[in-house]
Scaffold this motif. Structure first.
Motif, mmCIF file in Angstrom:
data_model
loop_
_atom_site.group_PDB
_atom_site.id
_atom_site.type_symbol
_atom_site.label_atom_id
_atom_site.label_comp_id
_atom_site.label_asym_id
_atom_site.label_seq_id
_atom_site.Cartn_x
_atom_site.Cartn_y
_atom_site.Cartn_z
ATOM 1 N N ASN A 40 0.916 -1.211 0.040
ATOM 2 C CA ASN A 40 -0.075 0.051 -0.041
ATOM 3 C C ASN A 40 1.107 1.388 0.028
ATOM 4 O O ASN A 40 0.435 2.391 0.416
ATOM 5 N N GLY A 41 1.983 1.184 -0.373
ATOM 6 C CA GLY A 41 2.905 2.359 -0.561
ATOM 7 C C GLY A 41 3.525 2.907 0.733
ATOM 8 O O GLY A 41 4.020 3.916 0.555
ATOM 9 N N PHE A 48 13.670 4.233 -0.172
ATOM 10 C CA PHE A 48 12.273 3.993 -1.054
ATOM 11 C C PHE A 48 11.477 4.977 -0.233
ATOM 12 O O PHE A 48 10.918 4.488 0.917
ATOM 13 N N PRO A 49 11.145 6.084 -0.888
ATOM 14 C CA PRO A 49 10.013 6.889 -0.310
ATOM 15 C C PRO A 49 8.600 6.363 -0.178
ATOM 16 O O PRO A 49 8.091 5.417 -0.841
ATOM 17 N N LYS A 50 7.900 6.688 0.965
ATOM 18 C CA LYS A 50 6.420 6.251 1.126
ATOM 19 C C LYS A 50 5.794 7.020 -0.149
ATOM 20 O O LYS A 50 5.817 8.177 -0.263
ATOM 21 N N LEU A 51 4.549 6.377 -0.607
ATOM 22 C CA LEU A 51 3.850 6.759 -1.716
ATOM 23 C C LEU A 51 2.510 6.959 -1.146
ATOM 24 O O LEU A 51 1.790 7.786 -1.815
ATOM 25 N N ALA A 52 2.367 6.314 -0.192
ATOM 26 C CA ALA A 52 0.881 6.475 0.473
ATOM 27 C C ALA A 52 0.547 7.627 0.864
ATOM 28 O O ALA A 52 1.235 8.462 1.833
ATOM 29 N N GLY A 53 -0.617 8.491 0.464
ATOM 30 C CA GLY A 53 -0.950 9.545 1.203
ATOM 31 C C GLY A 53 -0.462 10.853 0.321
ATOM 32 O O GLY A 53 -0.693 12.003 0.849
ATOM 33 N N GLN A 54 0.466 10.624 -0.449
ATOM 34 C CA GLN A 54 1.112 11.651 -1.133
ATOM 35 C C GLN A 54 -0.047 12.497 -2.379
ATOM 36 O O GLN A 54 -0.992 11.465 -2.592
ATOM 37 N N TYR A 94 -4.204 5.540 -6.802
ATOM 38 C CA TYR A 94 -4.255 4.465 -6.055
ATOM 39 C C TYR A 94 -3.680 5.045 -4.716
ATOM 40 O O TYR A 94 -4.141 4.677 -3.497
ATOM 41 N N TYR A 95 -2.308 5.501 -4.961
ATOM 42 C CA TYR A 95 -1.479 5.984 -3.657
ATOM 43 C C TYR A 95 -1.930 6.900 -3.025
ATOM 44 O O TYR A 95 -1.703 6.907 -1.608
ATOM 45 N N ALA A 96 -2.314 8.083 -3.462
ATOM 46 C CA ALA A 96 -2.952 8.909 -2.975
ATOM 47 C C ALA A 96 -3.800 8.639 -2.116
ATOM 48 O O ALA A 96 -4.308 9.246 -0.950
ATOM 49 N N ALA A 97 -4.667 7.636 -2.291
ATOM 50 C CA ALA A 97 -5.791 7.435 -1.607
ATOM 51 C C ALA A 97 -5.468 6.331 -0.446
ATOM 52 O O ALA A 97 -6.380 6.040 0.585
#
Length: 98
Positions: A40-41, A48-54, A94-97
């Protein structure tokens, strides 16, 4: 009683339809990201950066920049080069959500 049952079933169908609509259209593309960016990022590795919530627009720009050679990273370029604009948009949403 029948009206309550119908209303409950209708609500359940609408909710499940919305959940399915939010699922990524390209699960294979999401699966490619998991190895580095985590489920889920939510990466647990500092490299490796977190993608979730970006923000989706930020993620979309970064993916396009890797794909188009404006950002340099051999690993990301290899993954991003095969993405269409629609797939980039789907992945970013998807990753923003998350």
């Amino acid at each position: 009683m029948k009206k309550l049952l119908i209303a409950t079933l209708s609500t359940g169908l609408l909710i499940s339809a919305n959940v399915q609509a939010e699922a990524p259209a390209t699960p294979a593309k999401v699966a490619m990201c998991v190895g580095c960016h985590g489920a889920n990022g939510n990466s647990v590795v500092p490299n490796f950066p977190k993608l979730a919530g970006q923000h989706a627009s930020y993620l979309e720009k970064q993916l396009k920049d890797f794909r188009d050679g404006f950002r340099k990273d051999a690993t990301m370029a290899a993954f991003a080069k095969g993405l269409t604009d629609a797939e980039v948009k789907e992945l970013a949403a998807y990753y923003a959500a998350q």
